[in-house]
Scaffold this motif. Structure first.
Motif, short mmCIF file in Angstrom:
data_model
loop_
_atom_site.label_atom_id
_atom_site.label_comp_id
_atom_site.label_asym_id
_atom_site.label_seq_id
_atom_site.Cartn_x
_atom_site.Cartn_y
_atom_site.Cartn_z
N LYS A 101 0.85 -1.19 0.00
CA LYS A 101 0.00 0.00 0.00
C LYS A 101 0.88 1.24 0.00
CE LYS A 101 -3.56 -2.39 2.71
NZ LYS A 101 -2.78 -3.64 2.89
N GLN A 102 0.52 2.24 -0.82
CA GLN A 102 1.32 3.44 -0.96
C GLN A 102 0.79 4.59 -0.10
OE1 GLN A 102 4.20 3.66 -3.01
NE2 GLN A 102 3.91 1.44 -3.08
N SER A 103 -0.35 4.41 0.51
CA SER A 103 -0.93 5.48 1.33
C SER A 103 -1.93 4.86 2.31
CB SER A 103 -1.64 6.51 0.45
OG SER A 103 -2.67 5.90 -0.31
N ASP A 104 -2.35 5.66 3.26
CA ASP A 104 -3.32 5.21 4.25
C ASP A 104 -4.73 5.56 3.75
OD1 ASP A 104 -4.77 4.46 6.42
OD2 ASP A 104 -3.65 5.63 7.89
N VAL A 105 -5.35 4.61 3.05
CA VAL A 105 -6.66 4.90 2.44
C VAL A 105 -7.77 5.02 3.48
CG1 VAL A 105 -6.09 3.85 0.22
CG2 VAL A 105 -7.02 2.42 2.05
N LYS A 106 -7.49 4.59 4.71
CA LYS A 106 -8.49 4.73 5.77
C LYS A 106 -8.64 6.19 6.20
CE LYS A 106 -7.75 0.09 7.64
NZ LYS A 106 -7.33 -0.71 8.83
N LYS A 107 -7.56 6.96 6.03
CA LYS A 107 -7.56 8.34 6.48
C LYS A 107 -7.77 9.35 5.36
CE LYS A 107 -4.67 7.60 10.56
NZ LYS A 107 -3.42 8.00 11.27
N LYS A 108 -7.39 8.97 4.13
CA LYS A 108 -7.49 9.93 3.03
C LYS A 108 -7.66 9.22 1.70
CE LYS A 108 -2.43 10.23 2.83
NZ LYS A 108 -1.25 11.12 2.92
N LYS A 109 -8.06 9.97 0.72
CA LYS A 109 -8.25 9.44 -0.62
C LYS A 109 -6.90 9.08 -1.24
CE LYS A 109 -10.43 10.74 -5.00
NZ LYS A 109 -11.10 11.85 -5.73
N ARG A 110 -6.90 8.03 -2.07
CA ARG A 110 -5.67 7.63 -2.74
C ARG A 110 -5.16 8.75 -3.64
NH1 ARG A 110 -7.84 2.09 -4.09
NH2 ARG A 110 -6.84 0.66 -2.63
#
Length: 364
Positions: A101-110
């Protein structure tokens, strides 16, 4: 450029600092110029909350490293298209093949480029009716016209647009300096320009710069992933092909379990003929990213090829743990110096619940 020319070139430069690096157990001091120092400053000042700059910088470095040793022109042009293809390869291999995963999709949009990559992955799965991860260089270009058009659109239009908007002008901006001066940006025309002597400097120290970028990238992805060997996976994501080891060396060891009877498939329990034996990773190689005897089993060639990156069942894991306890005892009876390492690996995995831990991480 010959060794003599490199020495002459080096002696002309004004060096600004050095990097202490361990090479084969020896501490070496690598000197670097004012220009390379600017790259290190950018990396040092970079906010470690987005992979865009890391991908952009690594792509430029690798493109420079692949240029001819003899550069005739005073200026070198690198297009956004060339950078975009590199960036897409990094994201594709990390996301699809290594499931990073390249980002925290739970906190923000990809981020946009990450979203583009996921859409291309979905298009690939649909086009070939498969969920099996594949390496970027084996996917693009392909013999599927519609899929190739989607890739080309992403590389020529969509990713360059995002790089132009969010990355290219921000990358050389550090502290109170709007442009530290590592390239000349032609944002509207979507290309950058470097002095040829700077390209040569990158070629000289490019491997070290790439390692520094990969290290920072790994630190960021550790926030979103429990995957092992993240740094190695990030490093590998830029390779032309997947580097897999031959598992033949494990065959003899795994067959010790069947010395008194027929060889049976780990998954089905069915008898396997000797010419149909295949060695498989129970927890997929793309997650483990290593060949460990405690994760290797005997199966048929067809079962191995169809298994892909499927999550093993709880029964598979229990059976693997049982197999490892049995195998280590069998190997102790046959112990010699050649298999001592494998006995230690099995013993460590059994005593430290390694399989269960990796399995829980893999399931997410």
């Amino acid at each position: 450029m010959t060794d003599h020319e490199l020495i002459e070139y080096r002696n002309k430069k004004v060096y600004n600092g050095n990097i202490n690096i361990n090479i084969l157990g020896r501490l070496c001091v690598i000197e670097y110029s004012n220009y390379i120092d600017k790259w290190i400053t950018i990396l040092d000042e970079m906010n470690n909350d987005n992979t865009y700059k890391l991908a952009w910088g690594r792509a430029i470095i690798e493109i420079c490293m692949n240029m001819p040793d003899k550069i005739e022109d005073e200026k070198v042009t690198i297009t956004f298209k060339d950078i975009s293809k590199k960036v897409l390869k990094y994201y594709w291999n990390q996301i699809f093949y290594f499931d990073l995963k390249q980002s925290d999709v739970k906190k923000k949009k990809r981020p946009v480029i990450e979203t583009i990559t996921y859409k291309l992955i979905d298009s690939y799965k649909e086009a070939y009716k498969t969920t099996k991860p594949e390496w970027f260089n084996k996917v693009y270009p392909s013999n599927n016209l519609q899929l190739d058009q989607a890739f080309t659109k992403a590389i020529i239009k969509e990713i360059p647009s995002s790089l132009s908007k969010d990355v290219c002008w921000r990358f050389p901006k550090v502290k109170d300096t709007d442009d530290i001066g590592i390239y000349t940006l032609y944002k509207k025309e979507k290309y950058i320009e470097l002095d040829s002597e700077h390209v040569i400097e990158i070629k000289l120290l490019g491997n070290i710069l790439v390692q520094l970028f990969n290290y920072k990238w790994a630190l960021l992805l550790e926030k979103y992933n429990y995957s092992p060997k993240i740094a190695n996976k990030i490093k590998g994501s830029g390779d032309e092909e997947v580097k897999r080891n031959n598992l033949t060396q494990y065959r003899k060891l795994l067959l010790l379990q069947f010395a008194q009877g027929e060889v049976r498939d780990f998954y089905t329990g069915e008898v396997i003929s000797m010419d149909d034996i295949s060695i498989d990773h129970v927890i997929p190689w793309s997650f483990i990213y290593s060949d460990d005897i405690w994760n290797l089993v005997v199966t048929t060639k067809s079962n191995n090829s169809s298994k892909s990156n499927k999550i093993p069942s709880q029964d598979d894991i229990k059976r693997l743990e049982k197999r490892n306890r049995e195998l280590v005892e069998i190997m102790k009876v046959n112990e010699d110096n050649q298999i001592k390492k494998y006995i230690n690996d099995l013993h460590y995995a059994n005593e430290n619940n390694v399989i269960r831990e990796f399995y829980n991480y893999f399931r997410g």
